[in-house]
Design an enzyme around this catalytic site. Structure first.
Site, PDB file in Angstrom:
ATOM      1  N   HIS A   7      50.531  51.701  45.030  1.00  0.00           N
ATOM      2  CA  HIS A   7      51.224  50.482  44.609  1.00  0.00           C
ATOM      3  C   HIS A   7      50.214  49.388  44.300  1.00  0.00           C
ATOM      4  O   HIS A   7      49.031  49.500  44.609  1.00  0.00           O
ATOM      5  CB  HIS A   7      52.229  50.007  45.675  1.00  0.00           C
ATOM      6  CG  HIS A   7      51.618  49.610  46.994  1.00  0.00           C
ATOM      7  ND1 HIS A   7      51.474  50.481  48.056  1.00  0.00           N
ATOM      8  CD2 HIS A   7      51.113  48.427  47.438  1.00  0.00           C
ATOM      9  CE1 HIS A   7      50.927  49.857  49.076  1.00  0.00           C
ATOM     10  NE2 HIS A   7      50.695  48.602  48.729  1.00  0.00           N
ATOM     11  N   HIS A  75      46.198  42.076  34.942  1.00  0.00           N
ATOM     12  CA  HIS A  75      47.615  42.295  34.671  1.00  0.00           C
ATOM     13  C   HIS A  75      48.065  43.658  35.165  1.00  0.00           C
ATOM     14  O   HIS A  75      47.247  44.505  35.511  1.00  0.00           O
ATOM     15  CB  HIS A  75      47.903  42.194  33.159  1.00  0.00           C
ATOM     16  CG  HIS A  75      47.160  43.197  32.334  1.00  0.00           C
ATOM     17  ND1 HIS A  75      46.007  42.884  31.641  1.00  0.00           N
ATOM     18  CD2 HIS A  75      47.381  44.520  32.077  1.00  0.00           C
ATOM     19  CE1 HIS A  75      45.579  43.949  30.995  1.00  0.00           C
ATOM     20  NE2 HIS A  75      46.380  44.966  31.250  1.00  0.00           N
ATOM     21  N   GLU A 122      51.710  43.613  30.684  1.00  0.00           N
ATOM     22  CA  GLU A 122      51.481  44.241  29.388  1.00  0.00           C
ATOM     23  C   GLU A 122      52.523  45.321  29.146  1.00  0.00           C
ATOM     24  O   GLU A 122      52.939  46.012  30.078  1.00  0.00           O
ATOM     25  CB  GLU A 122      50.086  44.861  29.343  1.00  0.00           C
ATOM     26  CG  GLU A 122      49.740  45.495  27.989  1.00  0.00           C
ATOM     27  CD  GLU A 122      48.382  46.176  27.972  1.00  0.00           C
ATOM     28  OE1 GLU A 122      47.955  46.592  26.875  1.00  0.00           O
ATOM     29  OE2 GLU A 122      47.757  46.292  29.045  1.00  0.00           O
TER      30      GLU A 122
END
Length: 264
Positions: A7, A75, A122
């Site tokens: 994660h 990101h 993104e």
């Protein structure tokens, strides 16, 4: 250790606002929530995510601190099917998501939006993985050789997908050699101009799955990883090291028979 990215954790100002954003726009579901002493953690992801797919961890602290994103943190990237970038981006625009970097400005290959806390998301096109599943996480590094060496030596990562070396920057995509293609990958971004980055506190950490927490921790110590938070300091539930730039990396030993995603 498996090395699969389990994660990615980001801190948010208001958990319910962030949950609503990801559930509304990316069709994420809340996998599990943990109420700690002064903080709340929620795991999110697509309903039909792959077994080796990564989850998004959102953390809210009760102290109402305003977080700084910083520029060492880049990101997360999410997937849409090949040829459907424009359609899904327009859908997000119709739903009121801020127009940050549209497909046209990105050469028609990808696009960017921002979540309520300013974390960049993104949108990439892939022919595998669940819709909106996590494709990669990008972090910026100050020395490419050191960063590549860290992930190669400490975690036995390779560059199986691609690298892009332009005139002023380079991107390196890394993952364990035998990782499922649906797993989340790590993108290292290196700018050639020698700039230094601020970490910020809105960016939390990456989490790597290990086979045996204590054994794999000892192996990392032999490989001279940073002894940041040892298993003993974390009640033998997890541990943390850091890369050469200070990015935090959690080690987590997943028990497939556990009733909870959290090791608490």
């Amino acid at each position: 250790m498996t090395g699969t990215l389990d994660h990615v954790m980001m801190r948010v100002a208001d958990l319910e606002t962030s949950l609503d954003w990801y559930q509304t726009h990316l069709d994420y579901e809340e996998k599990e929530r943990y109420e700690g002493d002064g903080f709340t953690i929620a795991y999110l992801g697509p309903e039909d995510m792959h077994d080796d797919g990564a989850m998004l961890e959102l953390t809210e602290n009760d102290d109402e601190v305003e977080y700084e994103v910083g520029d060492a943190w880049g990101h997360i990237a999410v997937r849409v099917p090949e040829g459907e970038l424009e359609d899904h981006y327009e859908q997000l625009m119709d739903e009121g998501v801020d127009d940050y970097r549209d497909p046209e400005s990105c050469g028609g290959s990808y696009a960017f939006v921002k979540d309520p806390d300013g974390h960049e998301v993104e949108i990439v096109q892939r022919d595998y993985g669940a819709l909106w599943s996590l494709d990669h996480t990008m972090i910026r590094v100050e020395d490419a050789d050191e960063a590549l060496g860290f992930w190669t030596r400490k975690f036995e990562y390779v560059e199986p997908r691609s690298r892009w070396e332009a005139s002023s920057f380079a991107n390196y995509f890394m993952a364990p050699e035998d990782d499922a293609k649906e797993a989340m990958w790590l993108e290292l971004t290196y700018n050639y101009d020698g700039r230094e980055y601020t970490m910020g506190d809105a960016w939390g950490h990456l989490a790597v799955r290990v086979d045996d927490l204590n054994d794999d921790w000892e192996q990392l110590m032999l490989r001279e990883a940073d002894d940041y938070r040892s298993p003993e300091e974390c009640d033998d539930l997890y541990a943390f090291t850091r890369d050469q730039d200070g990015h935090e990396i959690e080690l987590i030993d997943r028990d497939p028979d556990s009733d909870s995603l959290f090791p608490f």
